[in-house]
Design an enzyme around this catalytic site. Structure first.
Site, short mmCIF file in Angstrom:
data_model
loop_
_atom_site.label_atom_id
_atom_site.label_comp_id
_atom_site.label_asym_id
_atom_site.label_seq_id
_atom_site.Cartn_x
_atom_site.Cartn_y
_atom_site.Cartn_z
N CYS A 147 3.35 -3.21 15.01
CA CYS A 147 3.20 -2.88 13.59
C CYS A 147 2.44 -3.97 12.86
O CYS A 147 2.78 -5.14 12.94
CB CYS A 147 4.57 -2.68 12.97
SG CYS A 147 4.52 -2.46 11.18
N CYS A 166 0.03 2.05 8.63
CA CYS A 166 0.87 1.07 7.99
C CYS A 166 0.30 -0.36 7.96
O CYS A 166 0.03 -0.95 8.99
CB CYS A 166 2.17 1.10 8.81
SG CYS A 166 3.50 0.15 8.23
N CYS A 175 3.92 8.25 1.01
CA CYS A 175 4.59 7.24 1.84
C CYS A 175 4.71 5.96 1.02
O CYS A 175 3.70 5.38 0.63
CB CYS A 175 3.75 7.01 3.09
SG CYS A 175 4.40 5.74 4.17
N CYS A 210 7.32 -7.67 6.19
CA CYS A 210 8.55 -7.23 6.84
C CYS A 210 9.01 -8.30 7.82
O CYS A 210 8.20 -8.86 8.55
CB CYS A 210 8.33 -5.91 7.58
SG CYS A 210 9.83 -5.25 8.34
N GLU A 223 0.82 -1.20 0.00
CA GLU A 223 0.00 0.00 0.00
C GLU A 223 0.85 1.25 0.00
O GLU A 223 2.02 1.23 0.35
CB GLU A 223 -0.94 0.00 1.18
CG GLU A 223 -0.25 -0.26 2.47
CD GLU A 223 -1.27 -0.50 3.56
OE1 GLU A 223 -1.25 0.25 4.52
OE2 GLU A 223 -2.09 -1.42 3.40
N CYS A 251 8.09 -6.09 14.44
CA CYS A 251 7.81 -5.18 15.55
C CYS A 251 6.39 -5.46 16.05
O CYS A 251 5.46 -5.60 15.26
CB CYS A 251 7.92 -3.73 15.10
SG CYS A 251 9.55 -3.34 14.45
N GLY A 283 7.76 -2.55 5.10
CA GLY A 283 9.10 -3.07 4.88
C GLY A 283 10.21 -2.27 5.52
O GLY A 283 10.03 -1.12 5.92
N1 SAH Z 1 10.54 -0.29 8.62
C1 SAH Z 1 10.85 1.09 8.73
C2 SAH Z 1 9.97 1.95 7.88
C3 SAH Z 1 8.53 1.60 7.83
S1 SAH Z 1 7.60 1.67 9.34
C4 SAH Z 1 10.79 1.52 10.15
O1 SAH Z 1 10.30 0.78 11.00
O2 SAH Z 1 11.25 2.62 10.43
C5 SAH Z 1 7.33 3.40 9.47
C6 SAH Z 1 6.73 3.89 10.80
O3 SAH Z 1 5.40 3.42 10.99
C7 SAH Z 1 7.55 3.43 11.98
O4 SAH Z 1 8.12 4.51 12.67
C8 SAH Z 1 6.54 2.72 12.80
O5 SAH Z 1 6.76 2.94 14.12
C9 SAH Z 1 5.21 3.29 12.37
N2 SAH Z 1 4.12 2.42 12.74
C10 SAH Z 1 4.05 1.07 12.67
N3 SAH Z 1 2.91 0.60 13.19
C11 SAH Z 1 2.21 1.68 13.63
C12 SAH Z 1 0.94 1.83 14.27
N4 SAH Z 1 0.17 0.79 14.55
N5 SAH Z 1 0.54 3.09 14.59
C13 SAH Z 1 1.31 4.16 14.28
N6 SAH Z 1 2.52 4.07 13.69
C14 SAH Z 1 2.97 2.84 13.36
FE1 SF4 Z 2 9.00 -2.79 12.25
FE2 SF4 Z 2 9.03 -0.99 10.26
FE3 SF4 Z 2 8.95 -3.61 9.71
FE4 SF4 Z 2 6.82 -2.43 10.76
S1 SF4 Z 2 7.70 -2.03 8.76
S2 SF4 Z 2 7.71 -4.42 11.39
S3 SF4 Z 2 7.77 -0.89 12.10
S4 SF4 Z 2 10.60 -2.54 10.75
#
Ligand code: SAH
Ligand code: SF4
Length: 354
Positions: free
Chosen positions: A120, A345, A106, A113, A93, A117, A169
């Site tokens: 996420c 995300c 974005c 990924c 997306e 996390c 990712g």
């Molecule tokens: N993988 C990279 C880039 C993509 S994630 C990274 O982790 O930096 C980009 C951002 O989306 C991250 O800062 C992450 O914390 C945020 N994000 C992920 N899940 C989220 C959620 N449920 N609510 C708000 N922000 C979120």
């Molecule tokens: Fe973590 Fe970024 Fe991957 Fe989501 S996209 S699992 S925040 S590294």
């Protein structure tokens, strides 16, 4: 039949080499580059300064492909979200977040990924594959198609003025393709987005941070989300491999000698996990210890079905921000956008797959 080569997978140098290989002069590569990246043309027949014979020759050998839009949603706040599909059926997306006279797109770098996390939604989807250079550049080009921003407008009048590499990712785990894509996007004779307007966010793949910044020249954002290793490892498994100290050292190395290199630390506030005043103070000490020039981006957590976390109370977030600001760090609280269309995300894709 030989498979056609996708031109948007090639760097400028590779494109030139390819054109020479088929017996054409190098200025043809330059023309082609402008058609593809300055004018946004996908059809060789529309390339009016190339002869019919050359256009046919190109069409026989090459393709210029865009990801396909398979779903889209527009929020009441004008946040625009698309579900994009690639030729093998994989989907990611993309979100456009408009401000008054500009806005950020974005983009994603992987399908799923591997970082996992806990907060996420993409992280709960496992890694399927890396995106190709073409698929990364193609996302931004689709946004330009939709918003009619061809040929490349000048810097001052762009609605699609910024890119944040913050979609699905981990960009540093697909570095070669991401570097190539960002170098195409920032090339002056094409899409011509300034490197200052592109921000790449990483979960902290420490050994690749300096290299990634050297090879792209874009801005750096680190998804920190915790002031110490105990909390960070709880919510980000990758922290067991690359501890905070390692990330901070890589950041300091990146800033060495160049005062313009501000780093954005993203900090997602999760109720009762990382949002206490002590956490804010610990965070201040951490950044001061490493003498980093940085600002924070405080992100309200966007909950999704099945996740264990809750967003912090507004007053907690404000108190957190105040502590950082009093210590001299800018710490704006990001406004949640596109909540009515699940613009966080990974959420649109999952809804479709359900
Ligand atoms: N993988 C990279 C880039 C993509 S994630 C990274 O982790 O930096 C980009 C951002 O989306 C991250 O800062 C992450 O914390 C945020 N994000 C992920 N899940 C989220 C959620 N449920 N609510 C708000 N922000 C979120
Ligand atoms: Fe973590 Fe970024 Fe991957 Fe989501 S996209 S699992 S925040 S590294």
């Amino acid at each position: 039949m030989v498979e056609k080569i996708e031109l948007t997978n090639l760097s400028k140098e590779e494109l030139t080499a390819e054109i020479l290989k088929i017996g054409e002069k190098s200025f043809r590569a330059k023309q082609l580059w402008q058609w593809i990246y300055y004018r946004g043309v996908t059809d060789f027949d529309k390339m009016s300064n190339l002869s019919l014979a050359l256009r046919e020759k190109l069409a026989e050998r090459y393709t210029i492909t865009r990801p396909k839009i398979v779903d889209e949603q527009l929020s009441v706040d004008k946040t625009h979200k698309w579900l994009l599909e690639f030729s093998d059926g994989q989907r990611v997306e993309m979100v456009y977040i408009p401000e008054k006279d500009r806005g950020a797109v974005c983009i994603s770098t992987q399908v799923g990924c591997a970082m996992g996390c806990k907060f996420c939604h993409t992280g709960s989807q496992k890694l399927t594959r890396n995106l190709t250079t073409s698929e990364i550049v193609g996302q931004f080009m689709v946004a330009r198609d939709v918003y009619n921003e061809w040929p490349s407008p000048t810097d001052e009048v762009r609605y699609l003025s910024n890119i944040v590499v913050m979609g699905m990712g981990e960009p540093l785990n697909n570095l070669d393709n991401v570097v190539k894509a960002l170098n195409i996007i920032t090339d002056n004779e094409g899409i011509a987005l300034s490197r200052r307007r592109v921000t790449m966010s990483t979960s902290g793949i420490a050994p690749k941070i300096v290299e990634a910044m050297q090879r792209t020249g874009v801005r750096l954002a680190i998804s920190l989300h915790a002031p110490n290793n105990t909390i960070r490892s709880q919510i980000m498994p990758i922290n067991d491999k690359f501890k905070i100290e390692k990330i901070m050292k890589a950041c300091a190395e990146y800033q060495k000698g160049d005062h313009s290199r501000y780093i954005t630390f993203e900090y997602l506030l999760l109720k009762g996990i990382n949002d206490s005043e002590d956490c804010a103070k610990e965070l201040v000490n951490l950044l001061k210890k490493h003498k980093l020039r940085a600002l924070f981006n405080l992100i309200p957590f966007n909950p999704w079905p099945g996740c264990d976390f809750m967003p912090s109370e507004r007053k907690t977030v404000e108190a957190f921000s105040r502590i950082l600001e009093e210590a001299g760090f800018a710490a704006p609280i990001r406004v949640a956008r596109g909540q009515d269309i699940l613009a966080a995300c990974g959420q649109l894709k999952s809804k479709k797959n359900a």
